[in-house]
Write a protein that holds these residues in place. Structure first.
Motif, PDB file in Angstrom:
ATOM      1  N   UNK A  56     -34.398  57.312 -17.321  1.00  0.00           N
ATOM      2  CA  UNK A  56     -33.077  57.059 -17.898  1.00  0.00           C
ATOM      3  C   UNK A  56     -32.073  58.102 -17.416  1.00  0.00           C
ATOM      4  N   UNK A  57     -32.486  59.369 -17.359  1.00  0.00           N
ATOM      5  CA  UNK A  57     -31.588  60.411 -16.842  1.00  0.00           C
ATOM      6  C   UNK A  57     -31.307  60.212 -15.354  1.00  0.00           C
ATOM      7  N   UNK A  58     -32.324  59.822 -14.584  1.00  0.00           N
ATOM      8  CA  UNK A  58     -32.131  59.604 -13.150  1.00  0.00           C
ATOM      9  C   UNK A  58     -31.225  58.405 -12.891  1.00  0.00           C
ATOM     10  N   UNK A  59     -31.384  57.345 -13.674  1.00  0.00           N
ATOM     11  CA  UNK A  59     -30.518  56.175 -13.511  1.00  0.00           C
ATOM     12  C   UNK A  59     -29.080  56.501 -13.895  1.00  0.00           C
ATOM     13  N   UNK A  60     -28.915  57.371 -14.875  1.00  0.00           N
ATOM     14  CA  UNK A  60     -27.560  57.810 -15.210  1.00  0.00           C
ATOM     15  C   UNK A  60     -26.942  58.547 -14.041  1.00  0.00           C
ATOM     16  N   UNK A  61     -27.729  59.391 -13.370  1.00  0.00           N
ATOM     17  CA  UNK A  61     -27.244  60.067 -12.158  1.00  0.00           C
ATOM     18  C   UNK A  61     -26.860  59.055 -11.085  1.00  0.00           C
ATOM     19  N   UNK A  62     -27.666  58.018 -10.919  1.00  0.00           N
ATOM     20  CA  UNK A  62     -27.390  57.001  -9.907  1.00  0.00           C
ATOM     21  C   UNK A  62     -26.135  56.196 -10.227  1.00  0.00           C
ATOM     22  N   UNK A  63     -25.724  56.184 -11.493  1.00  0.00           N
ATOM     23  CA  UNK A  63     -24.531  55.428 -11.871  1.00  0.00           C
ATOM     24  C   UNK A  63     -23.251  56.052 -11.344  1.00  0.00           C
ATOM     25  N   UNK A  64     -23.357  57.247 -10.716  1.00  0.00           N
ATOM     26  CA  UNK A  64     -22.174  57.882 -10.125  1.00  0.00           C
ATOM     27  C   UNK A  64     -21.637  57.082  -8.953  1.00  0.00           C
ATOM     28  N   UNK A  65     -22.468  56.198  -8.386  1.00  0.00           N
ATOM     29  CA  UNK A  65     -21.999  55.329  -7.309  1.00  0.00           C
ATOM     30  C   UNK A  65     -21.863  56.011  -5.964  1.00  0.00           C
ATOM     31  N   UNK A  66     -22.606  57.118  -5.751  1.00  0.00           N
ATOM     32  CA  UNK A  66     -22.499  57.850  -4.490  1.00  0.00           C
ATOM     33  C   UNK A  66     -23.632  57.535  -3.524  1.00  0.00           C
ATOM     34  N   UNK A  67     -24.397  56.496  -3.823  1.00  0.00           N
ATOM     35  CA  UNK A  67     -25.498  56.124  -2.955  1.00  0.00           C
ATOM     36  C   UNK A  67     -26.839  56.640  -3.401  1.00  0.00           C
ATOM     37  N   UNK A  68     -26.892  57.297  -4.546  1.00  0.00           N
ATOM     38  CA  UNK A  68     -28.167  57.777  -5.071  1.00  0.00           C
ATOM     39  C   UNK A  68     -29.045  56.597  -5.466  1.00  0.00           C
ATOM     40  N   UNK A  69     -30.323  56.664  -5.084  1.00  0.00           N
ATOM     41  CA  UNK A  69     -31.285  55.639  -5.465  1.00  0.00           C
ATOM     42  C   UNK A  69     -32.478  56.291  -6.148  1.00  0.00           C
ATOM     43  N   UNK A  70     -33.020  55.593  -7.128  1.00  0.00           N
ATOM     44  CA  UNK A  70     -34.182  56.066  -7.879  1.00  0.00           C
ATOM     45  C   UNK A  70     -35.363  55.161  -7.548  1.00  0.00           C
TER      46      UNK A  70
END
Length: 276
Positions: A56-70
């Protein structure tokens, strides 16, 4: 369903509010995982519950929309991933009633037919190089974003994990983050009884990683780690997240035999009432 946070990770927001919302999502997600354990086929309950706060914390990080994938490398914890995706607003439907049903994408291991799942995982060890490859591609393309792999401690018995660590350090993939769900259990019992992992932080450091240890059930601490700016980092990051197998359900917390569970609706209702 819990409201989706408006503020992506890494952008100033009230830290207490973010942690509170993530914690509430985790409570809801744990109830969904118990519902999936009450399906006809059951699910990998213990590891799904231990990894939820991390996802859940990692998906929140990915919600920044900068290309982060979990990437959930311990793909057998698919029930946890589906629940985390849903409470994070990434799935349009509740996966619990559909889990394991014919014609539905919510299978025992995740695949790319599920929104938010970039790579299929299930054979242990493979999600780690997927995430490292994603990080490498972003770095080569001059783009931002992290490749975050979430692995289990039992999964570290796979040589592919350590081969990937060696390559990630050699290529200076500072945008690669490997999180270990250190719940101490695996399919056949306790990791310490099967293939112990003494000084795990030291092992990662020896491979050239930055290393952090964290309470894997602390949403504030996890969010802080994921939100850190790694754009100039030259060493990949290994996060040893100390967790409890079966976290949140007192009847199974810390028990190796919670690895795979099938329960009836009555027991599911009782366990959901006890979730904390």
């Amino acid at each position: 369903m819990t409201a989706v946070l408006d503020t992506p990770a890494g952008i100033p927001a009230d830290a207490g509010t973010v942690a509170s919302v993530l914690a509430e999502r985790a409570l809801q997600a744990r109830r969904l995982v118990v519902d999936m354990a009450a399906s006809e086929r059951g699910c990998h309950l213990g590891g799904s519950l231990s990894v939820l706060d991390i996802l859940i914390a990692a998906l929140h990080r990915a919600s920044a929309g900068d290309g982060t994938e979990v990437v959930l490398s311990k793909g057998h914890a698919a029930a946890g991933l589906y629940a985390a995706l849903y409470v994070s607003g990434r799935l349009p439907e509740n996966p619990a009633p559909l889990y394991g049903r014919a014609g539905q994408p919510y299978t025992g291991h995740p695949g790319p037919k599920v929104p938010g799942v970039l790579f299929p995982t299930g054979s242990l060890g493979h999600g780690v190089p997927y995430a490292a490859g994603w990080a490498l591609a972003r770095r080569i393309g001059g783009r931002g974003g992290l490749g975050i792999a979430v692995a289990g401690d039992g999964e570290l018995q796979e040589g592919l994990v350590w081969e990937t660590c060696q390559v990630a350090a050699a290529r200076e993939l500072g945008n690669f983050v490997l999180v270990v769900d250190r719940n101490g259990g695996q399919n056949d019992g306790f990791v310490a009884d099967i293939s112990p992992l003494p000084d795990l932080p030291g092992r990662f450091a020896a491979f050239g990683f930055e290393v952090a240890e964290v309470d894997g059930h602390d949403p504030a601490a996890l969010s802080d780690l994921f939100a850190a700016d790694r754009s100039a980092a030259r060493r990949p990051l290994a996060v040893v997240a100390h967790t409890v197998k079966g976290k949140g359900v007192p009847a199974v917390e810390g028990r190796a035999n919670s690895h795979y569970v099938t329960i009836d609706a009555t027991r599911a209702a009782k366990w959901k009432r006890a979730i904390r």
